[in-house]
Design an enzyme around this catalytic site. Structure first.
Site, PDB file in Angstrom:
ATOM      1  N   ASP A   1      -4.788  -7.257  -7.228  1.00 50.25           N
ATOM      2  CA  ASP A   1      -4.988  -6.505  -6.037  1.00 50.25           C
ATOM      3  C   ASP A   1      -5.306  -4.940  -6.649  1.00 50.25           C
ATOM      4  O   ASP A   1      -5.225  -4.705  -7.690  1.00 50.25           O
ATOM      5  CB  ASP A   1      -3.729  -6.473  -5.261  1.00 50.25           C
ATOM      6  CG  ASP A   1      -4.152  -6.203  -3.853  1.00 50.25           C
ATOM      7  OD1 ASP A   1      -4.931  -5.665  -3.368  1.00 50.25           O
ATOM      8  OD2 ASP A   1      -3.205  -6.291  -2.896  1.00 50.25           O
TER       9      ASP A   1
ATOM     10  N   HIS B   1       0.750  -1.260  -0.111  1.00 53.79           N
ATOM     11  CA  HIS B   1      -0.218   0.044   0.046  1.00 53.79           C
ATOM     12  C   HIS B   1       0.900   1.304  -0.089  1.00 53.79           C
ATOM     13  O   HIS B   1       0.499   2.263  -0.425  1.00 53.79           O
ATOM     14  CB  HIS B   1      -0.748  -0.034   1.230  1.00 53.79           C
ATOM     15  CG  HIS B   1      -2.146  -1.047   1.318  1.00 53.79           C
ATOM     16  ND1 HIS B   1      -1.474  -2.280   1.925  1.00 53.79           N
ATOM     17  CD2 HIS B   1      -3.055  -1.080   1.070  1.00 53.79           C
ATOM     18  CE1 HIS B   1      -2.622  -2.915   1.661  1.00 53.79           C
ATOM     19  NE2 HIS B   1      -3.962  -2.098   1.009  1.00 53.79           N
TER      20      HIS B   1
END
Length: 395
Positions: free
Chosen positions: A320, A240
């Site tokens: 993702d 992230h």
């Protein structure tokens, strides 16, 4: 949301998806099942016999290039704004929506029925309801323990029952896909990027508990997604926040990749058998020595070949999040990331950040026309998408 005053003419594609629409609109509320009785199968043509679903090749052949490309997109939506979600689906006919964050408006009062009603082909409605720090209906239906807590306190049979009960609640609210369970192997601190989202540091234990969770949800009709291929449990950071590296591929094969080898290979209990797609795999944004070069796994063709060829998985493969994770956004804007992911081998490009979808579809149409996206591979991916939603059957 009020119904439209004029009923649109139903296309052949809408008819092809009618069975799946019935499944979405007839899921019983939690508690409706008699105590001790076996769960009823999802109400789809497939359960009336394989001949009751049209073949996916024929269905895809009847679609325009733009319709095919739209099916490969899963767009993040604002759960606080059901009307905007319905508008996005109505105008773009995307294949799926992803509900993240803490808002629950879209999950209340059967709001997702209105969203499905404007889709010519039923949409996949996805959440990531793993338990612990990552869950979506805890405010509505109670909290689910983390994977680590489940493995420590429950037997596999108890995890199976817990997951099945959770599936009932998700389905009753209109969710059709859960981005869980996590099959990353590791013992990171609980609050780290994977941490207590993992069932543990032993690959056999992860395999056992992930299988129990997935089978409990699959049996109730909820599509499950294993993540984060090829393994985030021993990565050196949080994708992230930026690019992260894992141990070399040879080491991943010895540990992190074992759950995939055991679960989704051709003979695995979660494999795609006879076109019956019930579980997908999410590819993470990871740098893997011996596998990737200058791009993360989600954008690297070799990563998809590893999953398809070495591990024999023929089901749905998703990326993702391409829109909110610095491992990708630090280098690519969303349209380029989506095109690269689809060209690399992803069936579905997922992003949580929403935004305008039509210009992105314009870019993808141009890429398909120019040959940057392979037409044959595109059709195969769309077949997997539609099969995963129960719209058609793959031979």
């Amino acid at each position: 949301m009020s119904a439209p005053t004029r009923r649109p003419r139903r296309s052949r594609l809408a008819l092809a998806g009618a069975a799946a629409v019935l499944a979405l609109l007839t899921v019983p509320a939690p508690g409706a099942q008699a105590a001790g009785s076996a769960p009823a199968p999802p109400l789809t043509g497939e359960n009336l016999g394989p001949d009751r679903l049209p073949g996916c090749a024929a269905v895809v052949g009847s679609m325009t290039p733009r319709e095919r490309l739209a099916q490969r997109l899963m767009v993040g939506v604002d759960a606080a704004d059901p009307a905007a979600t319905a508008a996005t689906v109505r105008t773009t006919q995307v294949g799926g929506v992803f509900i993240g964050g803490n808002a629950t408006d879209l999950l209340r009062d059967q709001e997702l029925r209105a969203v499905q009603a404007v889709a010519r082909i039923p949409i996949a409605v996805a959440v990531d309801d793993e338990g612990g720090r990552v869950q979506r209906i805890d405010e509505l239906d109670g909290s689910l323990p983390s994977a680590r807590a489940m493995a420590a306190r429950m037997s596999p049979d108890e995890v199976h029952r817990t997951a099945a009960e959770r599936a009932d609640r998700l389905l009753a609210r209109g969710v059709t896909m859960n981005m869980a369970p996590t099959v990353d192997v590791g013992e990171q601190p609980a609050g780290s990027v994977i941490g207590d989202r993992s069932f543990g540091a032993d690959a056999e234990k992860v395999t056992t508990f992930a299988l129990a969770f997935a089978e409990g949800q699959r049996e109730r009709g909820l599509f499950t997604v294993l993540k984060h291929f090829p393994g985030h449990g021993h990565a050196n950071g949080d994708s992230h926040r930026g690019r992260v590296s894992t141990p070399p591929l040879a080491e991943l094969r010895e540990l992190d990749l074992l759950p995939y080898a055991n679960l989704v290979g051709p003979d695995g209990p979660l494999s795609s058998r006879e076109g019956r797609d019930r579980t997908g795999v999410m590819v993470g944004h990871l740098d893997v020595p011996g596998l990737t070069d200058d791009l993360p796994t989600s954008l690297t063709p070799a990563a998809y070949r590893l999953l398809r060829e070495d591990y024999g998985f023929d089901g749905l493969v998703l990326t993702d999040d391409l829109g909110a994770m610095r491992a990708v956004t630090g280098r690519f804007d969303l349209p380029e990331a989506v095109e690269r992911a689809l060209a690399a081998g992803a069936d579905v490009a997922l992003w949580s950040t929403g935004g305008e979808v039509a210009p992105l579809l314009d870019d993808l149409e141009a890429a398909l026309a120019a040959g940057r996206l392979d037409a044959g591979a595109n059709d195969t991916a769309v077949q997997r998408v539609l099969s995963a939603k129960g719209v058609c059957g793959r031979s």
